[in-house]
Write an enzyme that holds these catalytic residues in place. Structure first.
Site: not given
Length: 234
Positions: A27-28, A44-45, A75, A94, A96, A119, A173, A231
């Protein structure tokens, strides 16, 4: 450079494993400074436990690294496409995460089965089309962004604002979410994961479940968003 933004993006990235949205480095998160048109993104990584605010990579909207000792997230080209296309977006995430990625792997949008989803997302959570073999071969991450942008622009032309549906599934994905800043994008990623889990449970309980009535969706979305929202506190 952009030390405050780096700190905010670092904190957003650290929130992802804390909320159970990423495993290992899956993720990122990024956030953009619109005055300079530069954004900070996770390298990255790099394991989350090893990250520091100064490790965040500064990137321009041309996709080139401006500052940083690491390579930016793989990404990054997807983030670039979204930032270039929608000025309202100030942060992108992003992941997974299990339930959202499961709907993405099924290549299905998430129907709006109830008020919890309404909502936060105006209607169903869309699923972008699969990329072609050529799109994957030529520029996979850039074309992932292009497919998301193409979907959103078609629906925005129908009167739906990009922040009214702050997330999308990419077929086979996983999910991307966005917000006014990196923290908002993380918040929407957490909400998306919970909604995805609830929708799957709804279909398990009743395989013939129908989406909530539009008038209920309108009521719940508009009471939290827009000029007539009531709200919460002022």
């Amino acid at each position: 450079m952009l030390e405050k933004l780096k700190q905010e993006v670092y904190e957003a990235n650290m929130e992802l494993p804390k909320r159970g949205l990423v495993t290992y480095t899956w993720g990122n998160a990024s956030g953009i400074d619109r005055e300079s048109n530069l954004f900070a993104i996770k390298p990255s990584g790099v394991e989350y436990g090893a990250l520091k605010p100064e490790d965040m990579v500064i990137v321009g909207l041309d996709g080139k690294v401006v500052e940083g000792k690491y390579r930016p997230s793989s990404d990054t080209p997807t983030h670039v496409e979204l930032y270039r296309s929608f000025k309202q977006i100030g942060g992108i995430v992003h992941t997974h995460s299990m339930w959202a990625a499961s709907w993405a792997q099924a290549a299905r949008p998430i129907p709006c089965y109830g008020t919890t989803q309404a909502d936060y997302f105006y209607g169903e959570i869309p699923c972008a089309r699969p990329l072609t073999e050529k799109e994957i071969r030529d520029a996979y991450e850039k074309n992932t962004g292009a497919v998301i942008v193409d979907y959103l622009k078609k629906h925005i032309s129908d009167g739906i604002d990009v922040l009214a549906v702050p997330g999308i599934l990419c077929a086979f994905h996983g999910p991307f979410t966005w917000g006014k800043d990196a923290g908002g994008a993380v918040y929407n990623a957490v909400v998306l994961e919970e909604i995805a889990r609830m929708a799957a449970s709804t279909e398990l309980i009743n395989k013939c479940a129908k989406p909530a009535p539009q008038y209920m969706v309108d009521k719940h979305y508009n009471r939290k968003h827009g000029p007539e929202a009531y709200y919460g506190q002022k």
